[in-house]
Design an enzyme around this catalytic site. Sequence first.
Site, PDB file in Angstrom:
ATOM      1  N   ASN A   1     -79.059 -43.058 -14.937  1.00  6.31           N
ATOM      2  CA  ASN A   1     -79.481 -41.966 -13.160  1.00  6.31           C
ATOM      3  C   ASN A   1     -81.301 -41.413 -13.909  1.00  6.31           C
ATOM      4  O   ASN A   1     -82.298 -41.022 -12.389  1.00  6.31           O
ATOM      5  CB  ASN A   1     -79.211 -40.330 -12.860  1.00  6.31           C
ATOM      6  CG  ASN A   1     -77.713 -40.796 -12.301  1.00  6.31           C
ATOM      7  OD1 ASN A   1     -78.262 -41.570 -11.331  1.00  6.31           O
ATOM      8  ND2 ASN A   1     -77.184 -40.236 -12.260  1.00  6.31           N
TER       9      ASN A   1
ATOM     10  N   LYS B   1     -65.684 -42.947 -11.217  1.00  2.00           N
ATOM     11  CA  LYS B   1     -66.845 -42.677 -11.901  1.00  2.00           C
ATOM     12  C   LYS B   1     -68.120 -43.283 -11.328  1.00  2.00           C
ATOM     13  O   LYS B   1     -67.620 -44.425  -9.794  1.00  2.00           O
ATOM     14  CB  LYS B   1     -67.212 -44.613 -13.347  1.00  2.00           C
ATOM     15  CG  LYS B   1     -68.394 -44.788 -13.209  1.00  2.00           C
ATOM     16  CD  LYS B   1     -68.976 -43.987 -14.274  1.00  2.00           C
ATOM     17  CE  LYS B   1     -70.180 -43.738 -14.624  1.00  2.00           C
ATOM     18  NZ  LYS B   1     -69.931 -42.490 -15.475  1.00  2.00           N
TER      19      LYS B   1
HETATM   20  N1  LIG Z   1     -72.471 -27.476 -16.851  1.00  2.00           N
HETATM   21  C1  LIG Z   1     -73.403 -28.101 -16.379  1.00  2.00           C
HETATM   22  N2  LIG Z   1     -74.751 -27.803 -17.562  1.00  2.00           N
HETATM   23  C2  LIG Z   1     -75.969 -28.667 -16.854  1.00  2.00           C
HETATM   24  N3  LIG Z   1     -76.193 -29.631 -16.129  1.00  2.00           N
HETATM   25  C3  LIG Z   1     -75.044 -29.889 -15.146  1.00  2.00           C
HETATM   26  C4  LIG Z   1     -73.677 -28.608 -15.487  1.00  2.00           C
HETATM   27  N4  LIG Z   1     -72.963 -29.307 -14.701  1.00  2.00           N
HETATM   28  C5  LIG Z   1     -73.663 -30.418 -13.691  1.00  2.00           C
HETATM   29  N5  LIG Z   1     -74.779 -30.327 -14.063  1.00  2.00           N
HETATM   30  C6  LIG Z   1     -75.848 -32.133 -13.812  1.00  2.00           C
HETATM   31  O1  LIG Z   1     -75.111 -32.877 -14.335  1.00  2.00           O
HETATM   32  C7  LIG Z   1     -77.216 -33.475 -14.902  1.00  2.00           C
HETATM   33  C8  LIG Z   1     -76.451 -34.581 -15.400  1.00  2.00           C
HETATM   34  O2  LIG Z   1     -75.512 -35.900 -15.044  1.00  2.00           O
HETATM   35  P1  LIG Z   1     -75.682 -37.589 -14.535  1.00  2.00           P
HETATM   36  O3  LIG Z   1     -76.831 -37.208 -13.928  1.00  2.00           O
HETATM   37  O4  LIG Z   1     -74.328 -37.986 -14.243  1.00  2.00           O
HETATM   38  O5  LIG Z   1     -76.729 -37.546 -16.083  1.00  2.00           O
HETATM   39  P2  LIG Z   1     -77.430 -39.177 -16.658  1.00  2.00           P
HETATM   40  O6  LIG Z   1     -78.266 -38.849 -16.937  1.00  2.00           O
HETATM   41  O7  LIG Z   1     -76.179 -39.636 -17.770  1.00  2.00           O
HETATM   42  O8  LIG Z   1     -76.742 -39.981 -15.345  1.00  2.00           O
HETATM   43  C9  LIG Z   1     -77.690 -32.438 -14.962  1.00  2.00           C
HETATM   44  O9  LIG Z   1     -78.923 -33.194 -14.830  1.00  2.00           O
HETATM   45  C10 LIG Z   1     -77.518 -31.723 -14.173  1.00  2.00           C
HETATM   46  O10 LIG Z   1     -77.617 -31.617 -12.444  1.00  2.00           O
HETATM   47  N1  LIG Z   2     -72.665 -46.942 -17.059  1.00  2.00           N
HETATM   48  C1  LIG Z   2     -72.786 -44.779 -16.740  1.00  2.00           C
HETATM   49  O1  LIG Z   2     -72.419 -43.780 -17.644  1.00  2.00           O
HETATM   50  O2  LIG Z   2     -73.848 -45.213 -16.322  1.00  2.00           O
HETATM   51  P1  LIG Z   2     -74.103 -43.665 -15.387  1.00  2.00           P
HETATM   52  O3  LIG Z   2     -75.615 -43.110 -16.761  1.00  2.00           O
HETATM   53  O4  LIG Z   2     -75.497 -44.574 -15.245  1.00  2.00           O
HETATM   54  O5  LIG Z   2     -73.676 -42.996 -14.791  1.00  2.00           O
END
Ligand SMILES: Nc1ncnc2c1ncn2[C@@H]1O[C@H](COP(=O)(O)OP(=O)(O)O)[C@@H](O)[C@H]1O
Ligand SMILES: NC(=O)OP(=O)(O)O
Length: 310
Positions: free
Chosen positions: A11, A126
């Site tokens: 993301n 996912k």
């Molecule tokens: N308990 C929590 N503490 C911190 N962030 C959290 C929590 N629960 C949910 N989040 C959210 O999860 C996000 C990270 O997940 P995601 O965006 O899916 O990760 P990635 O960076 O792997 O794409 C954080 O930016 C925040 O918005």
């Molecule tokens: N494959 C995977 O975990 O992708 P994201 O980090 O974008 O969710």
Amino acid sequence: MSRMVIALGGNALGNNPEEQIEKVRYAAKAIVPLILAGNDVIVCHGNGPQVGMINLAFEKGYEGGYTPLMPLAECTAMSQGYIGYHLQQAIDAELVAQGCNDTPVITMLTQVIVDEDDPAFSNPTKPIGGFYDEETAKKLMAETGCKYVEDSGRGWRRVVASPKPVSIYEHMTLDALISDKEVIIAGGGGGIPVIKTETGYHGVAAVVDKDFAAEKLAELVHAEYLFILTAVDRVFINFGKPNQQEIEHMTPDEAQEFIAQQQFAPGSMLPKVQAACEFAKSLPGRKAVIGSLEKAPLALEGKSGTLIEQ
Ligand SMILES: Nc1ncnc2c1ncn2[C@@H]1O[C@H](COP(=O)(O)OP(=O)(O)O)[C@@H](O)[C@H]1O
Ligand SMILES: NC(=O)OP(=O)(O)O
């Protein structure tokens, strides 16, 4: 000097090639100080938005009669090339900008071996692709039969099966390459999910969570650190509420209590905390840190991020 696997969120990589080139420059600025400090580094990246985009592009091409349909495993393979190519160039450029001209950066196409009987195949969780409003997501669900769910207050997204990694086909090659001082981008998009059959390895329709893939990779290459870098500086309890509180340090047992209280959103923070705990428990002395890309060098000094260790 330590051996470390860094997991970067998909993301945080933008929504198109131009944005991605910009964002990987930023990622490279955070990663290169860790390399220049003498650490052996493997970068594992996400692909949620990107694999969804590639899959959707082929679906639209198929509807118009221009392309075949592209299986999800092949879409992950494409995303490893697309993201790895940009990351590799950005890390190389930043190393050169910092006066380091002799460190090769490579992207390794990586297959992650999964269990064909993993219950995840019958329960898609996912999130991939872009974010939709509820009405559009429900319309798409009815039209395509794909499942969409609300993703951490950010909108609705398609969800696909996400089995746990059992092993990584290329792990011994990666171990050898990292010992040779190469900077490696591997396990991209959680790896291309494959199952072992009598006729060899075959791709399956799934997207493995890159945090779990990075954890497996970190164990298999004997890393001391697992860095999970995302958009928040630390893990929070009561996240998003007026009484939210950041966590500087927790043991896997403390994390388990927070998990039982449902403090971490499934599909976003929960897999990160679970992967971090699994790594911290795998061998005494192993440390996992969840923090922001921006503050990665500070996290290495213990001044940012949430440290998870026994
Ligand atoms: N308990 C929590 N503490 C911190 N962030 C959290 C929590 N629960 C949910 N989040 C959210 O999860 C996000 C990270 O997940 P995601 O965006 O899916 O990760 P990635 O960076 O792997 O794409 C954080 O930016 C925040 O918005
Ligand atoms: N494959 C995977 O975990 O992708 P994201 O980090 O974008 O969710």
